[in-house]
Design a protein around this motif. Structure first.
Motif, PDB file in Angstrom:
ATOM      1  N   GLN A   1      -4.418  11.920 -10.680  1.00  0.00           N
ATOM      2  CA  GLN A   1      -3.784  11.039 -11.661  1.00  0.00           C
ATOM      3  C   GLN A   1      -4.377   9.635 -11.616  1.00  0.00           C
ATOM      4  N   LEU A   2      -4.855   9.234 -10.439  1.00  0.00           N
ATOM      5  CA  LEU A   2      -5.451   7.904 -10.309  1.00  0.00           C
ATOM      6  C   LEU A   2      -6.905   7.954 -10.739  1.00  0.00           C
ATOM      7  N   LYS A   3      -7.273   6.991 -11.551  1.00  0.00           N
ATOM      8  CA  LYS A   3      -8.629   6.905 -12.055  1.00  0.00           C
ATOM      9  C   LYS A   3      -9.413   5.858 -11.263  1.00  0.00           C
ATOM     10  N   THR A   4     -10.648   5.711 -11.650  1.00  0.00           N
ATOM     11  CA  THR A   4     -11.517   4.747 -10.970  1.00  0.00           C
ATOM     12  C   THR A   4     -10.969   3.335 -11.076  1.00  0.00           C
ATOM     13  N   ILE A   5     -10.452   2.969 -12.255  1.00  0.00           N
ATOM     14  CA  ILE A   5      -9.941   1.618 -12.450  1.00  0.00           C
ATOM     15  C   ILE A   5      -8.725   1.345 -11.576  1.00  0.00           C
ATOM     16  N   ASP A   6      -7.930   2.391 -11.292  1.00  0.00           N
ATOM     17  CA  ASP A   6      -6.759   2.216 -10.419  1.00  0.00           C
ATOM     18  C   ASP A   6      -7.191   1.851  -8.994  1.00  0.00           C
ATOM     19  N   ILE A   7      -8.189   2.538  -8.482  1.00  0.00           N
ATOM     20  CA  ILE A   7      -8.676   2.232  -7.132  1.00  0.00           C
ATOM     21  C   ILE A   7      -9.304   0.838  -7.106  1.00  0.00           C
ATOM     22  N   MET A   8     -10.000   0.474  -8.200  1.00  0.00           N
ATOM     23  CA  MET A   8     -10.573  -0.874  -8.269  1.00  0.00           C
ATOM     24  C   MET A   8      -9.482  -1.932  -8.231  1.00  0.00           C
ATOM     25  N   HIS A   9      -8.411  -1.715  -9.003  1.00  0.00           N
ATOM     26  CA  HIS A   9      -7.304  -2.677  -9.000  1.00  0.00           C
ATOM     27  C   HIS A   9      -6.632  -2.753  -7.626  1.00  0.00           C
ATOM     28  N   PHE A  10      -6.466  -1.611  -6.982  1.00  0.00           N
ATOM     29  CA  PHE A  10      -5.869  -1.617  -5.638  1.00  0.00           C
ATOM     30  C   PHE A  10      -6.737  -2.427  -4.667  1.00  0.00           C
TER      31      PHE A  10
ATOM     32  N   THR B   1       0.831  -1.205   0.000  1.00  0.00           N
ATOM     33  CA  THR B   1       0.000   0.000   0.000  1.00  0.00           C
ATOM     34  C   THR B   1       0.865   1.254   0.000  1.00  0.00           C
ATOM     35  N   LYS B   2       1.870   1.272   0.853  1.00  0.00           N
ATOM     36  CA  LYS B   2       2.742   2.450   0.911  1.00  0.00           C
ATOM     37  C   LYS B   2       3.521   2.634  -0.391  1.00  0.00           C
ATOM     38  N   GLN B   3       4.018   1.534  -0.922  1.00  0.00           N
ATOM     39  CA  GLN B   3       4.819   1.633  -2.146  1.00  0.00           C
ATOM     40  C   GLN B   3       3.970   2.063  -3.344  1.00  0.00           C
ATOM     41  N   THR B   4       2.715   1.631  -3.380  1.00  0.00           N
ATOM     42  CA  THR B   4       1.863   1.914  -4.535  1.00  0.00           C
ATOM     43  C   THR B   4       1.288   3.321  -4.501  1.00  0.00           C
ATOM     44  N   LEU B   5       0.885   3.795  -3.322  1.00  0.00           N
ATOM     45  CA  LEU B   5       0.162   5.059  -3.230  1.00  0.00           C
ATOM     46  C   LEU B   5       0.993   6.202  -2.657  1.00  0.00           C
ATOM     47  N   VAL B   6       2.282   5.999  -2.458  1.00  0.00           N
ATOM     48  CA  VAL B   6       3.094   7.055  -1.861  1.00  0.00           C
ATOM     49  C   VAL B   6       3.173   8.290  -2.754  1.00  0.00           C
ATOM     50  N   LEU B   7       3.042   8.109  -4.077  1.00  0.00           N
ATOM     51  CA  LEU B   7       3.111   9.240  -5.005  1.00  0.00           C
ATOM     52  C   LEU B   7       1.787   9.981  -5.130  1.00  0.00           C
ATOM     53  N   TYR B   8       0.720   9.426  -4.578  1.00  0.00           N
ATOM     54  CA  TYR B   8      -0.607   9.999  -4.803  1.00  0.00           C
ATOM     55  C   TYR B   8      -1.312  10.427  -3.506  1.00  0.00           C
ATOM     56  N   LEU B   9      -0.650  10.254  -2.369  1.00  0.00           N
ATOM     57  CA  LEU B   9      -1.228  10.647  -1.077  1.00  0.00           C
ATOM     58  C   LEU B   9      -0.165  11.346  -0.240  1.00  0.00           C
TER      59      LEU B   9
ATOM     60  N   GLU C   1      -8.761  -4.093 -19.486  1.00  0.00           N
ATOM     61  CA  GLU C   1      -8.812  -3.563 -20.845  1.00  0.00           C
ATOM     62  C   GLU C   1      -8.296  -2.128 -20.926  1.00  0.00           C
ATOM     63  N   SER C   2      -8.630  -1.296 -19.965  1.00  0.00           N
ATOM     64  CA  SER C   2      -8.285   0.123 -20.036  1.00  0.00           C
ATOM     65  C   SER C   2      -6.868   0.368 -19.521  1.00  0.00           C
ATOM     66  N   VAL C   3      -6.359   1.570 -19.850  1.00  0.00           N
ATOM     67  CA  VAL C   3      -5.029   1.973 -19.403  1.00  0.00           C
ATOM     68  C   VAL C   3      -5.116   2.392 -17.933  1.00  0.00           C
ATOM     69  N   CYS C   4      -4.145   1.971 -17.137  1.00  0.00           N
ATOM     70  CA  CYS C   4      -4.178   2.270 -15.692  1.00  0.00           C
ATOM     71  C   CYS C   4      -2.755   2.374 -15.153  1.00  0.00           C
ATOM     72  N   LYS C   5      -2.637   2.988 -13.983  1.00  0.00           N
ATOM     73  CA  LYS C   5      -1.346   3.118 -13.314  1.00  0.00           C
ATOM     74  C   LYS C   5      -1.115   1.996 -12.300  1.00  0.00           C
ATOM     75  N   ILE C   6      -2.172   1.489 -11.680  1.00  0.00           N
ATOM     76  CA  ILE C   6      -2.058   0.392 -10.713  1.00  0.00           C
ATOM     77  C   ILE C   6      -2.521  -0.887 -11.401  1.00  0.00           C
ATOM     78  N   LYS C   7      -1.602  -1.808 -11.570  1.00  0.00           N
ATOM     79  CA  LYS C   7      -1.895  -3.060 -12.251  1.00  0.00           C
ATOM     80  C   LYS C   7      -2.417  -4.098 -11.256  1.00  0.00           C
ATOM     81  N   LEU C   8      -3.063  -5.108 -11.789  1.00  0.00           N
ATOM     82  CA  LEU C   8      -3.463  -6.244 -10.962  1.00  0.00           C
ATOM     83  C   LEU C   8      -2.225  -7.021 -10.543  1.00  0.00           C
ATOM     84  N   ASP C   9      -2.193  -7.408  -9.279  1.00  0.00           N
ATOM     85  CA  ASP C   9      -1.018  -8.103  -8.739  1.00  0.00           C
ATOM     86  C   ASP C   9      -1.506  -9.250  -7.861  1.00  0.00           C
TER      87      ASP C   9
END
Length: 293
Positions: free
Chosen positions: A229-238, A189-197, A281-289
């Motif tokens: 910068q984070l879209k809806t799909i990014d939060i869904m992937h997180f 969580t810290k590594q993924t969202l440190v640039l956006y919070l 399908e869509s472009v996102c910053k947070i990928k599924l992991d």
């Protein structure tokens, strides 16, 4: 005697103090009427002597005349007469009391009783011991019950202890694995969202994630606003990533991220979020992991 002496001294001091006060008052009186200093002191001495003489004469009169008369009057009362007799002869009375006590008969009578009691006790104890020995000898050996602990095999006791040890070890291992999983998700969580919070929001998000993992109920949260910068799909992937790592149901994870990221997901329904959480399908910053843990 000491108490009586102190009382006499106190009485005399009070009397002579009173006499001195009367003499001083007499001196002040003659000074008030215009007498000279020498005459006033002379009056002080004369008054003191006269008052002292009067007091001594009254003492003598009281002791010689009034005291015997008063004592005769009090002797008419029986209680005072008995008290006077006891006060005059205390020693003789004490000796008479001691002579009336004879301890010898008590000692002579108590000794045989003690001996009889001890003899009786010894006889009773001897009889009871002999009877108990006879009863024990008469019992057959088969009737003696064996110890209850001998009925339990030692292997069973060892198995119980090993079970408890194994259970404790398993619980400790489960707790360790759970804590390790939580640490990995918090690090992700810290590594993924440190640039956006900012720091405060990121720490608050980590607290929410921890409470979400450890509690069976949905935690109370305050919505966190992330960078645009984070879209809806990014939060869904997180949400899908942490839910997959924790092994939480998909609907529960959807509800959690809907509450935490209410601003970003304001236009999405829970059913839509649940359905599109794992879409790529869509472009996102947070990928599924799938390999967070």
């Amino acid at each position: 005697m000491e108490q009586r002496k102190i009382e006499h001294i106190t009485l005399h001091l009070i009397v002579f103090g009173t006499i001195a006060i009367i003499g001083v008052l007499a001196r002040q009186t003659v000074l008030h009427y215009g007498w000279d200093e020498f005459s006033s002191y002379l009056i002080l001495v004369v008054c003191t002597i006269i008052m002292g003489a009067i007091y001594l004469n009254l003492q003598m009169v009281f002791r010689q005349l009034l005291s015997p008369t008063i004592e005769k009057c009090f002797r008419r009362f029986e209680c005072y007469r008995n008290k006077a007799v006891v006060a005059e002869n205390p020693i003789e009375h004490q000796e008479s009391i001691e002579n009336t006590i004879d301890p010898e008969p008590i000692v002579s009578e108590s000794e045989p009783e003690i001996e009889t009691t001890s003899d009786t006790t010894e006889e009773v104890s001897t009889l009871s011991l002999s009877e108990s020995n006879e009863d024990m000898a008469g019992l057959p050996k088969e009737e003696v019950p064996p110890a209850s602990i001998s009925n339990i095999p030692i292997e069973v006791l060892n198995q119980l202890s090993e079970y408890e040890i194994s259970r404790a070890n398993a619980m400790a291992e489960k707790e360790r694995a759970s804590q390790e999983k939580l640490n990995k998700v918090i690090a992700y969580t810290k590594q993924t969202l440190v640039l956006y919070l900012d720091e405060t929001a990121l720490n608050r998000l980590c607290e929410y994630v921890t409470e979400y993992y450890l509690s069976d109920t949905m935690p109370k949260v305050e919505p966190i606003k992330v960078d645009s910068q984070l879209k809806t799909i990014d939060i869904m992937h997180f949400g899908w990533n942490i839910g997959k790592a924790f092994g939480k149901p998909r609907l529960q994870t959807t509800t959690f991220i809907k509450r935490v990221f209410a601003h970003t997901l304001r236009d999405s329904e829970i059913s839509t979020i649940e359905r599109k959480m794992s879409h790529t399908e869509s472009v996102c910053k947070i990928k599924l992991d799938k390999k967070i843990t």
